[in-house]
Design an enzyme around this catalytic site. Structure first.
Site, PDB file in Angstrom:
ATOM      1  N   ASP A 127       0.859  -1.184   0.000  1.00  0.00           N
ATOM      2  CA  ASP A 127       0.000   0.000   0.000  1.00  0.00           C
ATOM      3  C   ASP A 127       0.895   1.234   0.000  1.00  0.00           C
ATOM      4  O   ASP A 127       2.068   1.154   0.364  1.00  0.00           O
ATOM      5  CB  ASP A 127      -0.970   0.013   1.194  1.00  0.00           C
ATOM      6  CG  ASP A 127      -0.276   0.135   2.536  1.00  0.00           C
ATOM      7  OD1 ASP A 127       0.789  -0.503   2.721  1.00  0.00           O
ATOM      8  OD2 ASP A 127      -0.769   0.866   3.415  1.00  0.00           O
ATOM      9  N   GLU A 191       0.066  -1.060   5.721  1.00  0.00           N
ATOM     10  CA  GLU A 191       1.141  -0.580   6.597  1.00  0.00           C
ATOM     11  C   GLU A 191       1.030   0.915   6.860  1.00  0.00           C
ATOM     12  O   GLU A 191       1.292   1.387   7.963  1.00  0.00           O
ATOM     13  CB  GLU A 191       2.497  -0.895   5.966  1.00  0.00           C
ATOM     14  CG  GLU A 191       3.696  -0.692   6.878  1.00  0.00           C
ATOM     15  CD  GLU A 191       4.339   0.698   6.804  1.00  0.00           C
ATOM     16  OE1 GLU A 191       5.276   0.933   7.556  1.00  0.00           O
ATOM     17  OE2 GLU A 191       3.897   1.545   6.001  1.00  0.00           O
TER      18      GLU A 191
END
Ligand SMILES: *[C@@H]1O[C@H](CO)[C@@H](O)[C@H](O)[C@H]1NC(C)=O
Ligand SMILES: *[C@@H]1O[C@H](CO)[C@@H](O)[C@H](O)[C@H]1NC(C)=O
Ligand SMILES: *[C@@H]1O[C@H](CO)[C@@H](O)[C@H](O)[C@H]1NC(C)=O
Length: 517
Positions: A127, A191
């Site tokens: 991400d 994350e």
């Protein structure tokens, strides 16, 4: 990395050493690189092209984490399909198991041929933080190649690692490599917004399976180049800890009133005075505890007189160096728990004295406080946070102020970096073999946080290192504009992991005395 100012020691030395010049280059402290790979990390032209094209494709999928609640789930799902398309070998090899965890994260279990060897884990996340196109030289999700660089959000943080790990494993597999030591590859999808659905679930799953890891490698630090004025030589920093954090809300409640006849003190005035006292009174200076001091001592020899003398004799000059570190806001963050006033709310109308005033403070907790207190004296994880709270209450010294902990987590334990630390030495030797020009490897602390904090139950040896050169201008591109990676640097990252995986097997054979736990 979650926070922009991650893992930097470097800048550090910078300010102390404004005057120094490099004196001499040091040898390998008597150590030769041991990591002679069985399969040389040489890639054919078509492999090198496929390698960079695969990264470009990954950058083009806008896997953005917008907030805790919102991410582009279409893109996250698409990324999973993309991996299967680009690396089919990883999905049909008998000794590799693939699982989707928390809907979008990925866990690969690579079964080594020798079950007596303790497994390890390679981590990364796919991400990215949002990238509004303004200010970018090329659109942030284009993955365009220009002047030898691949541009786009995620090229440094952290699709480069995701793709390089999978790429290196694929290249090993098609060369018929069979790992001896088992390892896991954990690729998180959230994350940037806490890792609760990705890394945390993978960790829970592995804990339930009783897995214990020899070491973990995550993103978080780099080969730092040009961060220290007058230290011309770049050096590698492996982060061995991360700061913790507390979000604390302060609140003052007073009786409301009309502004025509105000009381002597109002909620706003009381709270303003309280937060001002906190800002004026820093948390204690912790220089001397933790990896920073070791790192400065190792860097010391790279400078000429008198800096080398100062850094190599910190037993004597510690007070001086520690005071100098306080002068710069980045180095200051390395030596203490920081106090950042981030929100202040009160009042609704120009002529009404509000009953309530609220302020939120973000503290980043220095790892030394935890290491000593939580782990050796007290097993209560909240001890350290309470300790910060006690200090806060002493500084504020006003009973009318109430405290609410909004969120908190401890600093991470400091992973070993001594001669016997298997994971650390494995990384150091691989750094020296892939980057022969680097002869300084130092431990450091992440000022920001990574997904690896969810894995502390699985290993005491967690290392954050990206095998890339980072210069100050690249640093601001992470979470900023014009994030990019050179094609050459990306290839080197693949090469690094290609060798690291092999070294994890070879080292076992050559050095039976490592403490793996
Ligand atoms: C989400 O990702 C898809 C591609 O997977 C893309 O078409 C779409 O524009 C993205 N949405 C947002 C809001 O970025
Ligand atoms: C695995 O995938 C590779 C690459 O697509 C293919 O060449 C191979 O035949 C596949 N093997 C099996 C057993 O499916
Ligand atoms: C670690 O294990 C303890 C005890 O089982 C558990 O309470 C805790 O939540 C775990 N921590 C993490 C980060 O998984």
């Amino acid at each position: 990395m979650v926070r922009r100012y991650a893992c930097m020691l470097a800048v550090a030395a910078g300010l102390l050493l404004g005057l120094a010049t490099v004196s001499r280059s040091k040898g390998l402290r008597g150590k030769k690189p041991q990591g002679v790979s069985r399969i040389p990390s040489l890639f054919r032209e078509e492999e090198r092209i496929a390698m960079k094209e695969a990264l470009k494709g990954a950058i083009q999928i806008p896997t953005v984490s917008f907030s805790d609640e919102e991410s582009n789930t279409t893109a996250l799902a698409e990324f999973g399909e993309y991996m299967q398309k680009v690396f089919p070998t990883l999905f049909n090899t008998s000794f590799i198991q693939h699982e989707v965890v928390g809907e979008y994260s990925h866990l690969f279990t690579v079964q080594g041929s020798d079950p007596t060897l303790q497994p390890y884990m390679l981590m990364a996340h796919f991400d990215v933080v949002p990238a509004p196109g303004e200010g970018w030289d090329v659109p942030p999700f284009s993955g365009l190649e220009r002047d030898g660089f691949i541009h786009g959000r995620g090229t440094l943080d952290n699709k480069n690692s995701v793709m390089a790990i999978l790429q290196a494993l694929k290249l090993l597999l098609i060369r018929n490599y069979i790992p001896q030591r088992s390892f896991f590859i954990a690729l998180g999808h959230d994350e940037e917004v806490s890792g609760k659905n990705g890394a945390q679930k993978i960790s829970t799953l592995l804990q339930a399976r009783g897995v214990q890891l020899a070491f973990i490698v995550d993103e978080g630090s780099f080969i730092l180049d040009g961060f220290v004025p007058n230290l011309k030589k770049p050096f590698a920093q492996i982060a061995v800890s991360e700061k913790g954090a507390v979000n604390l809300m302060l609140e003052v409640n007073m009786t409301p009133g009309h502004s025509s006849a105000p009381p002597k003190e109002t909620s706003i005035g009381i709270l303003a005075a309280a937060v001002s006292r906190l800002e004026q009174t820093p948390m204690p200076n912790m220089f001397g505890e933790g990896p920073l001091k070791i790192a400065l001592e190792q860097l010391g020899n790279e400078f000429s007189f008198p800096i080398n003398i100062i850094l190599c004799n910190l037993w004597l000059f510690q007070p001086l160096v520690s005071r100098l570190m306080e002068r710069n806001y980045i180095t200051n963050a390395m030596i203490r728990t920081t106090t950042a006033l981030t929100m202040f709310n009160a009042g609704v109308k120009v002529n009404v004295i509000p009953p309530k005033a609220q302020a939120t403070i973000n503290f980043r907790i220095h790892p030394a406080q935890t290491v000593q207190e939580v782990h050796t004296i007290c097993s209560d994880n909240w001890f350290n946070i309470r300790e910060v709270l006690e200090l806060v209450k002493d500084i504020v010294a006003d009973d009318r102020v109430q405290y609410h902990v909004l969120s908190a987590f401890d600093p991470l334990p400091v992973s070993p970096s001594d001669d016997q630390a298997f994971g650390y030495q494995l990384l150091s030797q691989t750094i020296r073999s892939v980057f022969p020009e680097i002869n300084i490897v130092v431990p450091g602390t992440c000022i920001g946080n990574t997904d690896s904090r969810h894995y502390t139950n699985l290993s005491t040896s967690i290392y954050r290192f990206n095998p890339l050169y980072l210069q100050p201008q690249d640093f601001s591109s992470i979470h900023g504009i014009n994030e990019k990676i050179s094609v050459q640097a990306y290839e080197t990252q693949v090469k690094f992991i290609f060798e690291l995986i092999q070294n994890a097997d070879i080292f076992q054979a050559q050095a039976p005395h490592w403490h793996e736990l």
